[in-house]
Design an enzyme around this catalytic site. Structure first.
Site, PDB file in Angstrom:
ATOM      1  N   GLY A  31       0.847  -1.200   0.000  1.00 51.65           N
ATOM      2  CA  GLY A  31       0.000   0.000   0.000  1.00 51.65           C
ATOM      3  C   GLY A  31       0.876   1.242   0.000  1.00 51.65           C
ATOM      4  N   ASP A  35      -2.333   6.900   1.221  1.00 45.60           N
ATOM      5  CA  ASP A  35      -2.321   8.096   2.059  1.00 45.60           C
ATOM      6  C   ASP A  35      -1.460   7.915   3.311  1.00 45.60           C
ATOM      7  OD1 ASP A  35      -3.684  10.680   2.957  1.00 45.60           O
ATOM      8  OD2 ASP A  35      -4.222   9.313   4.582  1.00 45.60           O
ATOM      9  N   LEU A  36      -1.645   6.786   3.998  1.00 44.87           N
ATOM     10  CA  LEU A  36      -0.927   6.574   5.264  1.00 44.87           C
ATOM     11  C   LEU A  36       0.588   6.532   5.035  1.00 44.87           C
ATOM     12  CD1 LEU A  36      -1.426   5.930   8.337  1.00 44.87           C
ATOM     13  CD2 LEU A  36      -0.956   3.579   7.729  1.00 44.87           C
ATOM     14  N   THR A  37       0.995   5.820   3.987  1.00 42.94           N
ATOM     15  CA  THR A  37       2.434   5.709   3.703  1.00 42.94           C
ATOM     16  C   THR A  37       3.027   7.084   3.449  1.00 42.94           C
ATOM     17  OG1 THR A  37       2.018   3.579   2.676  1.00 42.94           O
ATOM     18  CG2 THR A  37       4.137   4.601   2.210  1.00 42.94           C
ATOM     19  N   ARG A  65      -0.066  -1.847  -6.512  1.00 43.88           N
ATOM     20  CA  ARG A  65      -0.582  -2.200  -7.845  1.00 43.88           C
ATOM     21  C   ARG A  65      -0.095  -1.225  -8.897  1.00 43.88           C
ATOM     22  NH1 ARG A  65      -6.816  -2.147  -6.693  1.00 43.88           N
ATOM     23  NH2 ARG A  65      -6.096  -0.141  -5.912  1.00 43.88           N
ATOM     24  N   LYS A 205       1.543   7.843  20.809  1.00 46.20           N
ATOM     25  CA  LYS A 205       1.621   9.260  21.196  1.00 46.20           C
ATOM     26  C   LYS A 205       2.348   9.359  22.538  1.00 46.20           C
ATOM     27  CE  LYS A 205      -2.720  10.599  18.919  1.00 46.20           C
ATOM     28  NZ  LYS A 205      -2.405  11.587  17.905  1.00 46.20           N
ATOM     29  N   ASP A 258     -14.367   3.134  14.441  1.00 48.77           N
ATOM     30  CA  ASP A 258     -13.176   3.890  14.052  1.00 48.77           C
ATOM     31  C   ASP A 258     -12.397   4.401  15.265  1.00 48.77           C
ATOM     32  OD1 ASP A 258     -11.520   5.096  12.042  1.00 48.77           O
ATOM     33  OD2 ASP A 258     -12.408   7.033  12.523  1.00 48.77           O
ATOM     34  N   HIS A 263      -8.812   3.329  19.971  1.00 45.31           N
ATOM     35  CA  HIS A 263      -8.177   4.421  20.720  1.00 45.31           C
ATOM     36  C   HIS A 263      -8.839   4.685  22.084  1.00 45.31           C
ATOM     37  CE1 HIS A 263      -6.597   4.823  16.785  1.00 45.31           C
ATOM     38  NE2 HIS A 263      -7.467   5.687  16.304  1.00 45.31           N
ATOM     39  N   LYS A 363     -16.515  13.910  15.396  1.00 46.11           N
ATOM     40  CA  LYS A 363     -15.973  14.723  14.302  1.00 46.11           C
ATOM     41  C   LYS A 363     -16.788  16.012  14.202  1.00 46.11           C
ATOM     42  CE  LYS A 363     -14.056  10.878  11.719  1.00 46.11           C
ATOM     43  NZ  LYS A 363     -12.683  11.030  12.221  1.00 46.11           N
TER      44      LYS A 363
HETATM   45  P1  NDP Z   1      -5.541   4.198   0.815  1.00 44.07           P
HETATM   46  O1  NDP Z   1      -6.945   4.114   0.378  1.00 44.07           O
HETATM   47  O2  NDP Z   1      -4.812   5.444   0.548  1.00 44.07           O
HETATM   48  O3  NDP Z   1      -4.898   2.882   0.167  1.00 44.07           O
HETATM   49  C1  NDP Z   1      -3.701   2.245   0.500  1.00 44.07           C
HETATM   50  C2  NDP Z   1      -3.196   1.520  -0.719  1.00 44.07           C
HETATM   51  O4  NDP Z   1      -3.860   0.266  -0.872  1.00 44.07           O
HETATM   52  C3  NDP Z   1      -3.435   2.298  -2.002  1.00 44.07           C
HETATM   53  O5  NDP Z   1      -2.355   3.160  -2.203  1.00 44.07           O
HETATM   54  C4  NDP Z   1      -3.555   1.211  -3.021  1.00 44.07           C
HETATM   55  O6  NDP Z   1      -2.248   1.053  -3.547  1.00 44.07           O
HETATM   56  C5  NDP Z   1      -4.011   0.004  -2.269  1.00 44.07           C
HETATM   57  N1  NDP Z   1      -5.420  -0.279  -2.522  1.00 44.07           N
HETATM   58  C6  NDP Z   1      -6.471   0.525  -2.296  1.00 44.07           C
HETATM   59  N2  NDP Z   1      -7.622  -0.090  -2.628  1.00 44.07           N
HETATM   60  C7  NDP Z   1      -7.288  -1.318  -3.057  1.00 44.07           C
HETATM   61  C8  NDP Z   1      -8.026  -2.434  -3.521  1.00 44.07           C
HETATM   62  N3  NDP Z   1      -9.344  -2.412  -3.586  1.00 44.07           N
HETATM   63  N4  NDP Z   1      -7.362  -3.532  -3.885  1.00 44.07           N
HETATM   64  C9  NDP Z   1      -6.014  -3.558  -3.801  1.00 44.07           C
HETATM   65  N5  NDP Z   1      -5.274  -2.543  -3.367  1.00 44.07           N
HETATM   66  C10 NDP Z   1      -5.890  -1.434  -3.004  1.00 44.07           C
HETATM   67  O7  NDP Z   1      -5.477   3.837   2.371  1.00 44.07           O
HETATM   68  P2  NDP Z   1      -4.686   4.511   3.551  1.00 44.07           P
HETATM   69  O8  NDP Z   1      -3.273   4.673   3.181  1.00 44.07           O
HETATM   70  O9  NDP Z   1      -5.451   5.669   4.030  1.00 44.07           O
HETATM   71  O10 NDP Z   1      -4.837   3.388   4.674  1.00 44.07           O
HETATM   72  C11 NDP Z   1      -4.077   2.201   4.675  1.00 44.07           C
HETATM   73  C12 NDP Z   1      -4.411   1.419   5.935  1.00 44.07           C
HETATM   74  O11 NDP Z   1      -4.104   2.215   7.056  1.00 44.07           O
HETATM   75  C13 NDP Z   1      -5.892   1.050   6.056  1.00 44.07           C
HETATM   76  O12 NDP Z   1      -5.984  -0.187   6.714  1.00 44.07           O
HETATM   77  C14 NDP Z   1      -6.437   2.164   6.954  1.00 44.07           C
HETATM   78  O13 NDP Z   1      -7.573   1.744   7.643  1.00 44.07           O
HETATM   79  C15 NDP Z   1      -5.249   2.376   7.881  1.00 44.07           C
HETATM   80  N6  NDP Z   1      -5.238   3.701   8.498  1.00 44.07           N
HETATM   81  C16 NDP Z   1      -5.086   4.830   7.735  1.00 44.07           C
HETATM   82  C17 NDP Z   1      -5.055   6.072   8.324  1.00 44.07           C
HETATM   83  C18 NDP Z   1      -4.827   7.309   7.529  1.00 44.07           C
HETATM   84  O14 NDP Z   1      -4.689   8.379   8.157  1.00 44.07           O
HETATM   85  N7  NDP Z   1      -4.764   7.247   6.206  1.00 44.07           N
HETATM   86  C19 NDP Z   1      -5.199   6.237   9.807  1.00 44.07           C
HETATM   87  C20 NDP Z   1      -5.327   4.997  10.499  1.00 44.07           C
HETATM   88  C21 NDP Z   1      -5.333   3.795   9.847  1.00 44.07           C
HETATM   89  P3  NDP Z   1      -1.949   0.411  -4.913  1.00 44.07           P
HETATM   90  O15 NDP Z   1      -3.130   0.660  -5.794  1.00 44.07           O
HETATM   91  O16 NDP Z   1      -0.695   1.002  -5.433  1.00 44.07           O
HETATM   92  O17 NDP Z   1      -1.790  -1.018  -4.512  1.00 44.07           O
HETATM   93  C1  BG6 Z   2      -7.746   7.405  13.084  1.00 44.70           C
HETATM   94  C2  BG6 Z   2      -9.155   7.450  12.609  1.00 44.70           C
HETATM   95  O1  BG6 Z   2      -7.449   6.171  13.642  1.00 44.70           O
HETATM   96  O2  BG6 Z   2      -7.564   8.424  14.059  1.00 44.70           O
HETATM   97  C3  BG6 Z   2      -9.497   8.807  12.065  1.00 44.70           C
HETATM   98  O3  BG6 Z   2      -9.330   6.467  11.598  1.00 44.70           O
HETATM   99  C4  BG6 Z   2      -9.206   9.891  13.073  1.00 44.70           C
HETATM  100  O4  BG6 Z   2     -10.870   8.866  11.693  1.00 44.70           O
HETATM  101  C5  BG6 Z   2      -7.795   9.733  13.578  1.00 44.70           C
HETATM  102  O5  BG6 Z   2      -9.364  11.139  12.444  1.00 44.70           O
HETATM  103  C6  BG6 Z   2      -7.516  10.695  14.716  1.00 44.70           C
HETATM  104  O6  BG6 Z   2      -6.171  10.628  15.035  1.00 44.70           O
HETATM  105  P1  BG6 Z   2      -5.391  11.875  15.636  1.00 44.70           P
HETATM  106  O7  BG6 Z   2      -4.017  11.352  15.852  1.00 44.70           O
HETATM  107  O8  BG6 Z   2      -5.471  12.955  14.616  1.00 44.70           O
HETATM  108  O9  BG6 Z   2      -6.115  12.230  16.893  1.00 44.70           O
END
Ligand code: NDP
Ligand code: BG6
Length: 519
Positions: A31, A35-37, A65, A205, A258, A263, A363
């Site tokens: 992944g 976004d997370l990465t 992908r 944290k 969530d 948390h 929120k």
């Molecule tokens: P994204 O939606 O940005 O997706 C992560 C990656 O997964 C994408 O870059 C994509 O990469 C791949 N992907 C997305 N959908 C699919 C699919 N249907 N099939 C296969 N690959 C797919 O997610 P986030 O980065 O936001 O989140 C990743 C994880 O972290 C999740 O489990 C989320 O719940 C958790 N998380 C995220 C937070 C955040 O702030 N973003 C906070 C807390 C937890 P590619 O297409 O290149 O494979």
């Molecule tokens: C994440 C939730 O785990 O925590 C989000 O998926 C939420 O919905 C976030 O916004 C809050 O984290 P923080 O560190 O900004 O308080």
């Protein structure tokens, strides 16, 4: 327990004083384009690298992908890092350690390619076969990724050669009790519990970790941390943001899954648990588990007395209109997904019998603030009674989690002037006054701990299932109700019905500074 290898970075007064360089290893991120990465993991890794804690034998292999070359991947990371106030040459050196492979997550070919690439990189970087796999994909992909890693023999360890393999699993861990147990069973086919690092970024944290230090490294608080002295506890996580671009995920999750299942339950456990016998991962997690098990199940026939859900409607922030949840992109028409939960939680154990813990997370509330407030009982008898018109306010100890990290204690003091004249004052400690270089991001701590083999700040399987066991019946009960969540105006403190959770007990939510009072 940990495999830190040297003590090179000891600086007096520095908060990294006991931090050391980490064992060489490869980090594979599934992944990697997500976004997370981009927003959290890569900046956190860069900070660890800048402090010299990542060894020479460290590399990052992104996997996804999207078809990208190493160069193109580095360019996306560079743009994710453009806001970082860090020296460019150091960022370039960091990026040189980043590689990428592409493929479909369910395709065995990807894993053959991955295994081949890992061998190549392990030839270049002396990791001794140590690996961390970070699952940062949608959770539905966790089982298939782990199964395929196992099938290609990438998860086996050799303790004698100190060759370990660890897997970080992002939240949400399951959707309810059954799916969490199923997920565990799928992961256990390939991994053992010692290899599994279930993440809850709140535990990373600094101020959440401080709950344990504060309670158990100071002799003055623990004797009064119980039903004899504490009237009630409030835990608040208020966010000003709405669902943003995450409606796809949030529509399936909602606020209870969530924020509460993870948390909020974790903070409750840390603030209320018994002292563990040592700061060892399993001793700490045993005590958290015991506490979670002592939570009284919500009375399903009288749910509203204990737990209330809300959803933000349109409103204003600084006089600027904002959309309601139902108008957000990707939200289903008439969605009943909750964006606010307030709850009264009771603990059935000796320490806390009869002391309510009020929890709220929402929120689009007026202010971004996370805090734990412990309100002590009022003095048993006020000798100033005749001279004061009102009852003396109780002492409140506040653990400020964010954004103003610190601790404060309110107390009564004499106001200069008339003989009996009292004023509430606050003893305040702000981290920023002491640590001017700011606090490290939660993901830095968690990534370092995983590489160091320390599971203390990661969630054990039984904590997850106990938390789901408590909340799944609530989710099921809500699903059967015709009536959805109460609507609250964006920019207010949630639905009035949540206030009643406390008003019935003749208490009030803490009025947090910055509150927009009119509803
Ligand atoms: P994204 O939606 O940005 O997706 C992560 C990656 O997964 C994408 O870059 C994509 O990469 C791949 N992907 C997305 N959908 C699919 C699919 N249907 N099939 C296969 N690959 C797919 O997610 P986030 O980065 O936001 O989140 C990743 C994880 O972290 C999740 O489990 C989320 O719940 C958790 N998380 C995220 C937070 C955040 O702030 N973003 C906070 C807390 C937890 P590619 O297409 O290149 O494979
Ligand atoms: C994440 C939730 O785990 O925590 C989000 O998926 C939420 O919905 C976030 O916004 C809050 O984290 P923080 O560190 O900004 O308080």
């Amino acid at each position: 327990m940990t495999d830190l290898i040297s003590h090179a970075h000891v600086t007096r007064g520095d908060y990294f004083c006991v931090e050391s360089q980490l064992s060489p290893c490869g980090l594979v991120i599934f992944g990697a384009s997500g976004d997370l990465t981009q927003r959290k993991l890569i900046p956190a890794l860069l900070s660890i690298y800048q402090r010299g804690q990542l060894s020479e034998g460290f590399f990052i292999l992104g996997c996804g992908r999207s078809q990208l070359t190493d160069q193109a991947f580095r360019a996306t990371l560079a743009s994710a890092l453009k806001e970082e106030d860090k020296p460019r040459p150091m960022i370039d050196l960091f990026l040189k350690r980043c590689y990428y492979i592409s493929g479909s997550y369910d395709d065995l070919e990807l894993y053959k390619k991955l295994s081949h690439k890992l061998k190549e990189l392990e030839g270049k970087y002396p990791t001794h076969g140590r690996k961390v796999f970070y699952l940062s994909t949608p959770p539905s992909l966790f089982p298939v990724i782990v199964e395929r890693l196992g099938a290609e023999d990438m998860t086996s360890e050799d303790r004698e050669k100190d060759r370990w393999v660890r897997v970080i699993v992002e939240k949400p861990f399951g959707h309810d009790l059954k799916s969490a147990v199923d997920l565990d069973n799928q992961l256990y086919k390939v991994l053992n519990e010692n290899q599994l690092y279930r993440i809850d970024h709140y535990l990373g944290k600094e101020t959440v970790q401080n709950i344990l230090m504060f309670r158990f490294a100071n002799a003055v608080f623990e004797p009064i941390w119980n039903r004899r002295y504490v009237d009630h506890v409030q835990i608040t996580v208020a966010e000003t943001l709405g669902v943003e671009h995450r409606a796809g995920y949030f529509e399936q999750a909602g606020q209870l899954r969530d924020m509460f299942q993870n948390h909020m339950m974790q903070m409750l456990a840390l603030v209320a648990m018994e002292p563990p016998s040592s700061f060892d991962a399993d001793r700490v997690r045993d005590e958290k588990l015991k506490l979670l098990r002592s939570i009284r199940p919500f009375a399903l026939d009288d749910l509203e007395r204990y737990i209330v859900r809300g959803q933000y409607g349109p409103g204003y922030f600084n006089d600027i209109p904002v959309k309601g949840y139902l108008e957000e992109e990707g939200v289903a028409k008439g969605s009943k997904v909750e964006t606010y939960v307030g709850a009264k939680v009771l603990l059935d154990n000796w320490r806390w019998q009869g002391v309510p813990f009020y929890l709220r997370a929402g929120k689009r509330l007026p202010r971004r603030i996370s805090e734990i407030a412990i309100t002590f009982k009022s003095v048993p008898h006020s000798l100033f009674g005749n001279a004061l018109s009102e009852q003396l306010p109780a002492n409140v100890l506040v653990l400020n989690i964010q954004p103003e990290e610190g601790v404060s204690l309110t107390f009564q003091a004499k106001q200069p002037g008339p003989k009996v004249n009292m004023v509430p004052l606050t003893l305040d400690f702000h981290y920023r006054d002491v640590y001017s270089h700011g606090l490290p991001e939660a993901y830095e701590r968690l990534l370092m701990d995983c590489i160091a083999g320390d599971q203390t700040l990661f969630i054990r399987h039984d904590e997850v299932t106990v938390a789901w066991g408590l909340l799944t019946p609530v989710l099921e009960a809500w699903a059967t109700k015709k009536k959805g969540p109460y609507i609250y105006k964006s920019g207010t403190w949630g639905p009035l019905e949540a206030d009643q959770l406390l008003e019935r007990d003749k208490r009030k939510w803490r009025l947090l500074e910055g509150a927009i009072l009119p509803r």
